[in-house]
Structure formats: structure tokens, C-alpha cells
Design an enzyme around this catalytic site. Structure first.
Site, PDB file in Angstrom:
ATOM      1  CB  THR A   1      -0.988   6.107   2.001  1.00  0.00           C
ATOM      2  OG1 THR A   1      -1.373   6.728   0.780  1.00  0.00           O
ATOM      3  CG2 THR A   1      -0.984   7.129   3.118  1.00  0.00           C
TER       4      THR A   1
ATOM      5  CG  ASP B   1      -1.779   1.227   1.297  1.00  0.00           C
ATOM      6  OD1 ASP B   1      -2.444   1.518   0.293  1.00  0.00           O
ATOM      7  OD2 ASP B   1      -1.778   1.897   2.341  1.00  0.00           O
TER       8      ASP B   1
ATOM      9  CG  ASP C   1      -0.852   2.744   7.067  1.00  0.00           C
ATOM     10  OD1 ASP C   1      -1.577   2.601   6.062  1.00  0.00           O
ATOM     11  OD2 ASP C   1      -0.261   3.806   7.327  1.00  0.00           O
TER      12      ASP C   1
END
Length: 797
Positions: free
Chosen positions: A308, A306, A553
Site C-alpha cells: 500500500t 510495502d 509510508d
């Protein structure tokens, strides 16, 4: 929303008072589910002491204590030492895991005495008012009291993928998590009474099972047991009934034949290698919530990232504001400030906007500023958030803030500028006005664009090196993000990811799994991916035989993390992601992943090496026992001889080899690969040793002949076993060469030291017999080398 209503909500939902909490604690109404990151001390001791093979060795040790002498019982003391080492190392790992688990433990926000405080999960009591925000996990069962666009995903419990919109009075199940909005709920069930309490306890438990490595070893031990039983019976009959020598001697030689069949140190070294891996990673602030994850990540050949929080840092900065359709900048700044103030838990993008344009409103109670009358929290599925306001001049307006390519129709003039900005790796949000209510499913239709908010993402300084490491190791990195595909591709391109120049918009991905897998095989960067698509993409890659790791996250990563072979969460990520991930990077550093991969490869590669040593011994022990039974001769060794050989050629070197650096890529089929080498090696060792034993029986006659025959056979077996060790220790480094030479020197010391000769009953008689033993060992070693090289060539093909 009126002032009066808000005042009533605050008063009614002040939470429990300190005295009420104390009463509930006294009644035992506490969330006392024991969440453990590791096995208890008692379980560790039991697991290392009370094993099937320790029981066999223990009985044989007691037998030797009866018939004597004590030097034939040395194998019993070795087992005690090995077991103690295993317990100590696992206790060290437990201490490391427990301390890391405390650091990484999520602390829910609970409202008490009208104040929000963070407490440990175990401190929650019945009736507590627990606040919820995006990414928070419900840790107990309860009932919703406050809800502001509260959407909860219950898929981990019910399998239903769509988030559920919650309103006051609706139930909340422990184990579910918030995907959008916020609110609060009252705890109605705590402790073991909560719906997911047992699941949570089991998921967080340190375990030594369910890995290919350990399952393979268990399978090997099962086969060994099957071979041991009939072979041992035949040996016992042969030595006790058919031979005409002293019964004590017969017992000793029977025990000598049975003991080396047991690969007793293999399980120990596997546990020790894993435990030390946990300790090493713990020093790097990496919490391994499930031990096989160390092994699992080493087997991964695709890692889905991911963007970000993984390739970029969580924070962003507003670098520009472009007006559209005649909007004025002062007015747009006020709108952005109001939007920032309308969300009590802003995401990273909104936090950057709040920092650039200070909020003019905090809630609906207003004052002279903007008053929020309705809010639409950000959702990864929608790609936008929104709010409706009563403006200071009395006008009403509704606004959306989100992805331009989602809110604007295809071909809109502003999209060309947006693509140019995305190509620079910048993130762009569109501020748009809408005439529809925020709860209208078509609220994003026919919006009036007002401004583009340009955000710059902060690249992680270590991300490029980490991506380069994965590429060098043959692990394919796939960047899967909810952001604009072009922007994600530009960021990945800056970090040097191969294939970043051809980003794919996930909205164009086929829904068929096979077709999706074809696109995923060829692509490296995917943007505008929904949470459900992330899950589908993981499944599509797995359908092609890939071992997939997923990092993330955010709450939008939870489903994919759960379905991936290995889930990796950042320590600062949402509580839900940390709960389902097997590995948590407490330091939030993506650069820690290579250490986990390297640790896993070290464990797998080294255990494969030492398993070859142990299984070679098992094979030649079984073969020797069978040959002795068929030839009707005394077993050629006493227990002390094989204890000496096992210590020098397997026990001591295996301990060092199991903990050595090893960067070999993990390969599947552990059992097949180990037996492929150990079976022929064991056969060569057994046949050569027994052949030399028969030659020695022909050469030596009279008193002391059996001792001389045993000594010659021991010399042959030691030299061949040393050859196996020399092969397993490759590729050579200085310390590996020194290790092999030290083991050889140890045996030489025994041969030339009189009291050690007596202690181990090893004395070479004459010169012809010992040199014949050396010659047989040399010939067997050359055959062994030829077979080994042939197998290696076949493996490389």
C-alpha cells in the site's frame, strides 16, 4: 459519552489564545531547536579548506614561493581551485537540501483559539495543545489531555516494542509516534529541553561521513600519511645533504618528491560527486536526509516493499458489497456509514467506505442518527477496528471491521469466496457484529459476520517498470504487507514480480531467525505481516549478509524502516516514517528509486575509478622517492613537471570521470579493490620511470644533462600514466576517447611550443634518448596491460 461531557471537553481544550501565544513567544518559550538538513556555510568552508593535506601542500607552496620560480608553485594554485570547486558544489547541494527539507517538513496540528491550525514545528510554544492521529510524531514533550484509544509507540526511545495505551494525564515523549487512535496533548517542554530534541537535530543533519566509501578513503589517507613521513624525511636528507648541487635546486626537487604523494583531489572529488548526486536527485523531488544513503541504496541487494502506497496508490474504491447470514443491504450501508463517521482520522480503506456510504454520525453528540458510544481505532497489529453505537431505534450494537481471515475461524464457509476475490487482487474487509465490549481482549471471538466489503486498489502505473529494473539489476524485491497474502500476491503478479504466484502467510512464519531467513530467501510475497514481523524479517535478511532497503509510508513500517540499511519513505507518508527514513520521495513516486540506485552506483563506480588514478600516483611517488634515496641521485623532477602530469593524467580527467554515467553494480571492499589495481600500476610506473632516468643519466653528460634527464623521465612517466588513464577510462565511449586524446594533445602542445618548453623546463635533447624513453614506456604499458587483465579475470571469477 454524554452531550454535556463533550461540551465540557471542547470548552476546556480550546487551546491557547493568540495573546497567550504572543506572551510565550516574548518570553522565549518557543520550540526553537534548529533542525538543519545540511552543514552550515562556515562548516562547509572549514571542511574544505582546513584539511591535513591542504596544510602540507600550503607549507610546501610557501617554500616554493621563497626559492622560486613561480611555475614550480603551480600545484598551490591547483589546490586553491579544487577547494573552491568543492565549496561551490557543496553550497549548491546545501541550497537544494534546505529547499527540499522545507517542502517535506511535517506541520503538526495545534489547537489555538478553539481552531485547529497547522504550523511549523519551530512555531510551537509552551502550553500549546497539539493534536495527534495515526502516524503523527510527538515533536515536543507533553501531557495527554484527550485520548480516544490513543496508542503510542515509544520503541525508538525506550526500545520497548509494545505500544503504550495513553490516557489523560499520561506523559508523551518527543520522538514517539501514534500507532492507533487519536487525541491531544499539552506541550510541557519545548526546544532543547525536549527529551529527543538532540536526537532529532542529529538525525536530520546532512553528513559526509559514515559510509564505506568515505571510511575507505580515510583509511587510505591514513596509510598515505604513514608512508609520506619517513619517505619525505629520507628525501629531504638525500637532496639537501648528500647532493652537491645548489640548495635552491635541492629544495625544489625535494618539494617535487613530496607533493605528488598527497592524493589531495581524492577527497574533493568524492565530496563533489556526492554533492552533485544530491542536486540531481533533488531535481527529481527526492530528499536525501543522510548523504551516505545515496551510496547505501546502490549497495542494496534486497528491497522490501510495502504494497500500500508503494506498489499501489493510497486511495481505494468500494466495488461491491456481499451480504452474509441474512443481513440486509440498507441496514449494512447505515452501519458502514456510522463506522466511517466514528473515526476522525480514517485510513485509506475507511476513506473509501466513507466515500461510498456517507456517514450518518460524526461524533457522540448524535441528533436523530447513530450515536457512537465507544470506538476502537484500527491497529496494524490487530488488523481490525470497531465501534459501538446507540441506533436511532434505541437498540445498541457493537461492530468490527477488518481482515476476514483474522475475524473468522479457520474453515468458515465465507473464506472460500474471500480467497476467490483475493486471487483477483481485490481487498476484502469483513463487517461483523460482536456481543462483547470493544475493550475485551477476546472481542474478535465468536463474531457474527454480516457483510463483505470489496475494495479495489489502484496500481501505480510505474510500479511494474520499477520492479523490472530491480530484477535486471540483481536486486531481489520482497513485498511485505499487512494485507491478505493471496490478495498481495495477485497484485504483485499483475506487476510481473517473479515468485508472486507463491505468496506466504506471515502468520505461518517460524519465529527462529535462521528458519525465517530460509523462507525469506525463497519467497517474494508475504501477507498478514505485523509491524514487529517486518522488523524481524529485515533482521533475518541482514543475518544472511544482505544489504536491505525498506520502503513504506505507514506507521506500521517505522520499526522496519529504522532497522533497515536504508529506509525509504513516501512524502505523503506518516510523519514518523519520514523522520526515520534516510530517503524521502517527496513526489510519492516509487519510480524515483531507480534514479537513486543509479546515482549511488555512479558515485561508487566513478570514485573507485578516480581513486585508482590518485593512488597510482601516490604509489609511484613514494617508490621514486625511495629509489632516489637508495641510489643517491637527484630527484628526477621539478614540481612543475609533476603538476603538469597530474593535471593532464589525473586532475582534469578525474573530474570528468567522477561525474560520468556509470551503471556498474556496487561492490564491497573499496580499499582492497582500489589498492589491488593502483599498487601494481604504481610500482610499474615508478620502476619504469626510474629505470629510464638511470638510462638517461648514462646517456647524457656535460652541461644541461640534468634537464635532459628530467625531460626524458617526464616523457616516460607521462606515457605510462596515460596508459593507466586509458585503462581506467574503459569501457570507451566517444567522449571518453576524446578526453584521453585531449590530454595527450595537451602534453604534445607543451613539447612543441617554445615558450611552454621554457615555462615547464621540458626540452627533449637528440633523438636516441627520447625514443628510448618511448620504448621503455611502451614496454611498461604492455606489462601494465597484462597485469590489469589478469586482475580483471580474477575479479570476474
Amino acid at each position: 459519552m454524554t452531550d454535556r461531557t463533550d461540551t465540557q471537553v471542547v470548552a476546556r481544550n480550546a487551546g491557547l489564545t493568540s495573546s497567550e501565544v504572543a506572551e510565550r513567544v516574548a518570553r522565549g518559550e518557543v520550540n526553537d531547536v534548529p533542525v538543519r538538513s545540511s552543514r552550515s556555510t562556515t562548516e562547509i568552508v572549514k571542511a574544505n579548506v582546513f584539511t591535513r593535506f591542504n596544510a602540507i601542500i600550503g607549507v610546501l607552496f610557501l617554500v616554493i614561493l621563497v626559492v622560486g620560480p613561480i611555475q614550480d608553485g603551480l600545484f598551490g594554485f591547483v589546490i586553491v581551485a579544487n577547494t573552491a570547486i568543492g565549496i561551490i558544489q557543496e553550497m549548491r547541494a546545501k541550497k537544494t537540501l534546505d529547499s527540499l527539507a522545507v517542502i517535506g517538513e511535517a506541520k503538526p496540528a495545534v489547537r489555538r483559539d478553539g481552531t485547529s491550525v497547522e504550523i511549523h514545528t519551530s512555531a510551537i510554544v509552551l502550553g500549546d495543545l497539539i493534536e495527534l492521529g495515526p502516524g503523527d510524531k510527538a515533536v515536543v514533550d507533553g501531557e495527554v489531555v484527550e485520548a480516544e484509544g490513543l496508542e503510542i509507540d515509544e520503541s525508538l526511545l525506550t526500545g520497548e516494542a509494545d505500544p503504550v495505551l495513553k490516557k489523560p494525564g499520561d506523559p508523551v515523549m518527543s520522538g514517539s509516534f501514534v500507532v492507533a487512535g487519536g487525541g491531544a496533548f499539552t506541550a510541557t517542554k519545548v526546544g532543547r529541553g525536549a527529551y529527543a530534541a538532540q536526537l532529532a537535530e542529529e538525525a536530520s543533519r546532512f553528513t559526509l561521513v559514515n559510509s564505506e566509501l568515505r571510511n575507505g578513503i580515510s583509511q587510505i589517507l591514513k596509510y598515505v600519511t604513514w608512508m609520506m613521513v619517513p619517505t619525505a624525511i629520507g628525501l629531504i636528507i638525500s637532496q639537501l645533504v648528500l647532493q652537491d648541487h645548489d640548495w635552491r635546486e635541492a629544495v625544489r626537487r625535494t618539494v617535487a618528491g613530496i607533493v605528488p604523494m598527497v592524493p589531495e583531489g581524492l577527497v574533493l572529488l568524492t565530496s563533489v560527486a556526492f554533492a552533485i548526486g544530491v542536486i540531481r536527485l533533488g531535481r527529481k523531488q527526492c530528499l536525501v536526509q543522510e548523504l551516505p544513503a545515496i551510496e547505501g541504496l546502490a549497495r542494496v541487494d534486497v528491497v522490501c516493499l510495502d504494497k500500500t502506497g508503494t506498489l499501489t496508490e493510497g486511495g481505494m474504491d468500494v466495488t461491491g458489497l456481499r451480504m452474509l447470514d441474512g443481513a440486509t443491504e440498507p441496514y449494512v450501508r447505515q452501519v458502514l456509514g456510522a463506522l466511517g463517521g466514528s473515526d476522525p482520522r480514517p485510513n485509506a480503506s475507511l476513506q473509501a467506505i466513507v466515500a461510498a456510504y456517507p456517514a450518518t454520525v460524526k461524533d457522540g453528540t448524535g441528533g436523530d442518527g447513530w450515536r457512537c458510544t465507544e470506538a476502537l481505532p484500527f491497529s496494524s497489529a490487530r488488523k481490525y477496528s470497531g465501534a459501538a453505537f446507540n441506533e436511532p431505534d434505541g437498540d445498541s450494537s457493537s461492530w468490527l471491521l477488518g481482515a476476514p481471515d483474522v475475524l473468522l475461524p479457520t474453515g468458515h464457509a465465507a473464506l472460500a469466496d474471500i480467497d476467490d476475490l483475493n486471487n483477483q487482487g481485490l481487498r476484502v474487509l469483513l463487517l461483523a457484529r460482536t456481543d462483547r465490549r470493544l475493550d475485551d481482549p477476546g472481542v474478535a471471538s465468536d463474531v457474527v459476520p454480516q457483510a463483505l466489503v470489496i475494495l479495489e486498489q489502484r496500481l501505480r502505473p510505474d510500479a511494474a517498470d520499477t520492479l523490472r529494473y530491480f530484477e535486471e539489476q540483481g536486486v531481489h524485491a520482497k513485498v511485505i504487507s499487512g494485507d491478505n497474502a493471496i490478495s498481495v500476491g495477485a497484485v504483485a503478479g499483475k506487476l510481473g514480480l517473479p515468485g508472486a504466484e507463491h505468496p506466504v502467510d506471515a502468520r505461518q512464519l517460524p519465529t527462529d531467525r535462521d528458519a525465517m531467513a530460509d523462507v525469506l530467501e525463497n519467497g517474494a510475497v508475504f501477507g498478514r505481516v505485523t509491524p514487529q514481523q517486518k522488523r524481524d524479517m529485515v533482521a533475518a535478511l541482514q543475518s544472511r549478509g544482505h544489504n536491505v532497503a525498506m520502503t513504506g509510508d505507514g506507521v506500521n513500517d517505522v520499526l522496519a524502516l529504522k532497522d533497515a540499511d536504508i529506509g525509504v519513505s513516501m512524502g505523503s507518508g506518516s510523519e514518523a516514517t519520514r523522520a526515520v527514513a534516510q530517503i524521502v520521495l517527496l513526489n510519492n513516486s516509487f519510480a524515483t528509486l531507480p534514479s537513486v540506485v543509479a546515482e549511488g552506483r555512479r558515485v561508487i563506480g566513478n570514485i573507485t575509478r578516480v581513486a585508482t588514478l590518485f593512488l597510482t600516483k601516490t604509489v609511484y611517488s613514494v617508490l621514486l622517492a625511495l629509489l632516489v634515496v637508495f641510489w643517491q641521485v637527484p630527484y628526477p623532477f621539478l614540481p612543475r613537471h609533476l603538476t603538469l602530469l597530474s593535471t593532464l593524467t589525473i586532475g582534469v580527467p578525474a573530474f570528468f570521470l567522477a561525474l560520468a554515467p556509470n551503471k556498474e553494480r556496487a561492490k564491497p571492499h573499496f580499499v582492497r579493490r582500489v589498492m589491488r589495481y593502483s599498487a601494481p600500476a604504481g610500482v610499474i610506473c615508478g620502476v619504469a620511470t626510474f629505470g629510464e632516468y638511470l638510462l638517461a643519466r648514462h646517456h647524457y653528460t656535460g652541461d644541461g644533462a640534468l634537464d635532459a634527464e628530467t625531460s626524458n623521465a617526464t616523457l616516460t612517466l607521462f606515457l605510462i600514466s596515460m596508459w593507466v588513464l586509458a585503462i581506467v577510462a574503459r569501457p570507451y565511449t566517444l567522449w571518453r576517447v576524446c578526453l584521453v586524446l585531449a590530454m595527450g594533445a595537451g602534453f604534445l602542445i607543451v613539447l612543441v611550443t617554445p615558450w611552454l618548453q621554457d615555462f615547464f623546463a621540458l626540452k627533449l635533447v637528440g633523438t636516441e634518448g627520447p625514443w628510448v624513453a618511448v620504448g621503455v614506456a611502451l614496454a611498461a604499458g604492455l606489462v601494465l596491460e597484462l597485469v590489469w587483465r589478469t586482475l580483471r579475470v580474477h575479479d570476474s571469477d
